[in-house]
Write a protein that holds these residues in place. Sequence first.
Motif, short mmCIF file in Angstrom:
data_model
loop_
_atom_site.label_atom_id
_atom_site.label_comp_id
_atom_site.label_asym_id
_atom_site.label_seq_id
_atom_site.Cartn_x
_atom_site.Cartn_y
_atom_site.Cartn_z
N TYR A 256 0.72 -1.19 -0.15
CA TYR A 256 -0.09 -0.04 0.01
C TYR A 256 0.97 1.23 0.14
O TYR A 256 0.53 2.31 -0.66
CB TYR A 256 -0.92 -0.04 1.40
CG TYR A 256 -2.07 -0.90 1.06
CD1 TYR A 256 -3.23 -0.52 0.13
CD2 TYR A 256 -2.11 -2.37 1.34
CE1 TYR A 256 -4.30 -1.17 0.02
CE2 TYR A 256 -3.29 -2.90 0.94
CZ TYR A 256 -4.36 -2.49 0.17
OH TYR A 256 -5.48 -3.14 0.10
N TYR A 261 -0.47 5.29 -1.00
CA TYR A 261 -1.17 5.51 0.36
C TYR A 261 -0.54 6.08 1.26
O TYR A 261 0.88 5.98 1.30
CB TYR A 261 -1.93 4.39 0.61
CG TYR A 261 -3.01 3.85 -0.39
CD1 TYR A 261 -4.52 4.31 -0.35
CD2 TYR A 261 -2.79 2.87 -1.25
CE1 TYR A 261 -5.39 3.75 -1.05
CE2 TYR A 261 -3.75 2.58 -2.30
CZ TYR A 261 -5.00 2.94 -2.03
OH TYR A 261 -5.98 2.51 -2.90
N ALA A 265 -3.62 7.79 6.43
CA ALA A 265 -4.88 7.28 5.83
C ALA A 265 -5.05 5.95 6.27
O ALA A 265 -6.30 5.49 6.46
CB ALA A 265 -4.77 7.66 4.46
N MET A 266 -3.99 5.08 6.33
CA MET A 266 -4.05 3.67 6.48
C MET A 266 -4.14 3.51 7.73
O MET A 266 -5.27 2.58 8.18
CB MET A 266 -2.75 2.84 6.10
CG MET A 266 -2.75 1.48 6.52
SD MET A 266 -4.12 0.61 5.27
CE MET A 266 -3.43 0.60 3.82
N TYR A 269 -8.05 4.49 8.52
CA TYR A 269 -8.99 3.62 7.91
C TYR A 269 -8.85 2.09 8.70
O TYR A 269 -10.15 1.60 9.05
CB TYR A 269 -8.82 3.02 6.41
CG TYR A 269 -9.69 2.10 5.83
CD1 TYR A 269 -11.03 2.40 5.55
CD2 TYR A 269 -9.03 0.94 5.49
CE1 TYR A 269 -11.67 1.57 4.88
CE2 TYR A 269 -9.86 -0.30 4.85
CZ TYR A 269 -11.28 0.01 4.90
OH TYR A 269 -12.42 -0.71 4.18
N LEU A 309 -11.25 3.22 1.58
CA LEU A 309 -9.83 3.63 1.79
C LEU A 309 -9.23 4.58 0.92
O LEU A 309 -8.69 5.57 1.15
CB LEU A 309 -8.87 2.18 1.68
CG LEU A 309 -7.30 2.62 1.58
CD1 LEU A 309 -7.09 3.14 3.11
CD2 LEU A 309 -6.61 1.16 1.59
N ALA A 310 -9.83 4.67 -0.39
CA ALA A 310 -9.46 5.52 -1.39
C ALA A 310 -9.99 6.97 -1.17
O ALA A 310 -9.17 7.75 -1.18
CB ALA A 310 -9.82 5.18 -2.75
N ASN A 313 -7.87 8.25 1.97
CA ASN A 313 -6.68 8.55 1.51
C ASN A 313 -6.77 9.87 0.65
O ASN A 313 -5.75 10.99 1.06
CB ASN A 313 -5.95 7.68 0.52
CG ASN A 313 -4.27 7.69 0.69
OD1 ASN A 313 -4.04 7.73 1.68
ND2 ASN A 313 -3.87 7.86 -0.76
N THR A 357 -6.42 10.19 -5.66
CA THR A 357 -6.70 9.50 -4.21
C THR A 357 -5.25 8.80 -3.80
O THR A 357 -5.25 8.67 -2.78
CB THR A 357 -7.63 8.45 -4.81
OG1 THR A 357 -7.12 7.56 -5.83
CG2 THR A 357 -8.96 9.04 -5.03
N THR A 358 -4.22 8.88 -4.79
CA THR A 358 -3.02 8.46 -4.12
C THR A 358 -2.02 9.06 -4.89
O THR A 358 -2.01 9.75 -5.93
CB THR A 358 -2.84 6.74 -4.72
OG1 THR A 358 -2.72 6.70 -6.19
CG2 THR A 358 -3.90 6.00 -4.23
#
Length: 463
Positions: A256, A261, A265-266, A269, A309-310, A313, A357-358
């Motif tokens: 990830y 990411y 954010a990870m 989430y 998750l997106a 992020n 998003t990333t």
Amino acid sequence: MTRKIRTRIAPSPTGFLHLGTARTALYSWAYARHHGGEFVLRIEDTDVARSTQDSVDQILASMHWLGLEYDEGPVYQMQRLDRYREVVDQMIASGHAYRCYTTPEELDAMKEAEYARVGKRRYDGTWRPEPGKVLPTPPAGVQPVIRFANPPDGVVTWDDLCKGPISIGNKEIDDLIIMRADGVPTYNFAVVVDDWDMAITHVFRGDEHVNNTPWQINIFNALGAPLPQFGHVPVILGDDGQKLSKRRGAVSVTAYEEAGYLPEAMLNYLARLGWSHGDDEIFSRDQMVSWFDGSHLSKSPAQWDAAKLAWVNAHYLKTIDESRLAALVADQLKRRGIDASVGDVQRRVPLFKDRCTTTVELADWLAMYFADVTPSAEDLAAHVTDAVKPAIAALADKLEATEWNKAAINAAIKETIAAHGLKMPQLAHAVRVKVCGRAQTPSIDAVLELFAKHFVIERLHRA
């Protein structure tokens, strides 16, 4: 509880640190931090055949990326073999463990016989010492395993931090092996000795360990060691409804990171996959620490949601410091063999970050500024038509003498459109394809302004 709060995470280095273990690490870390306690990293490497240094390195890298700093460790079980043997000897002397010479073949036959007799495949206690019992003669040349003399009666009960009260009868479990013939401890024994020696007070782990807990509690009691509190969190399910695991479906934490990411954010989430604080969806690490007191843990499995998750992020992508974001995007470009300074990247990030998003998606956009582009044949055919080509050439010439800012570029485009009787989309799409390699971008004047002028003119003049 009067003891200092100490939690731990104890991954086995038989593969990458997967998402379920990362979530457990987060809960353990947050609980310790909330209570001003300590967090320990232990590497459970007794599966010698499958443990690798690469896996250890990946686990350490994942913990570092997530920002889950530990106060002690990493502690390696294979460096503690003398301690496990010492405790085994004490247990044999106290009658809480015994040597078992049953061969694997005999054990298989024994379990089948027990299954036929009582409906359970388990060891029948042949070598367990009992008052008045005459044990068989130990066979020559056979190195025994060591078994725990599990209490034959009674019930093991604990108040689980997640699931509430749980009870399992001792008749449901047998005398498990706590040390193999080669002197290496098994999981259920080593984990107890480790948690005892390391003064662990709270154990958060996946609920697949519920069935191990009665054995472990009985071993704690046999050793006269204080019991930790257990919290068994539900599994994380993949898109197919099956459990994410190291061997099935789980992507590594570092994957990830590579996919663009952000660690905050990870963590955000993962925290919500089995825990909540009201309706809060977005929160910082500090907020989680202040809230995470061990309550509000879900009893139901969590569903992995890549889209959610997106979304999380993307939120952090928009809000983090742009110099840090630029450095991450520059790293992504470097992985593609594209060299770009952080300063050059940072100047271009604001125009595109709200679309992404990333950091990988941001690098996809920004690559056109630092490396050549190759428009697709389909885009060229659709947008760079014979009707538009004269206007493209005229615009290139006009831009030669144009001051290089958004307003002047916009004026040059509008003048060219008027002179050639075109509409804005006709020329703008064609310019995008030739300069950017794609037909869709933010406002064309804003995009072109971020290019070096000579790049734009050279790409417009290309056949």
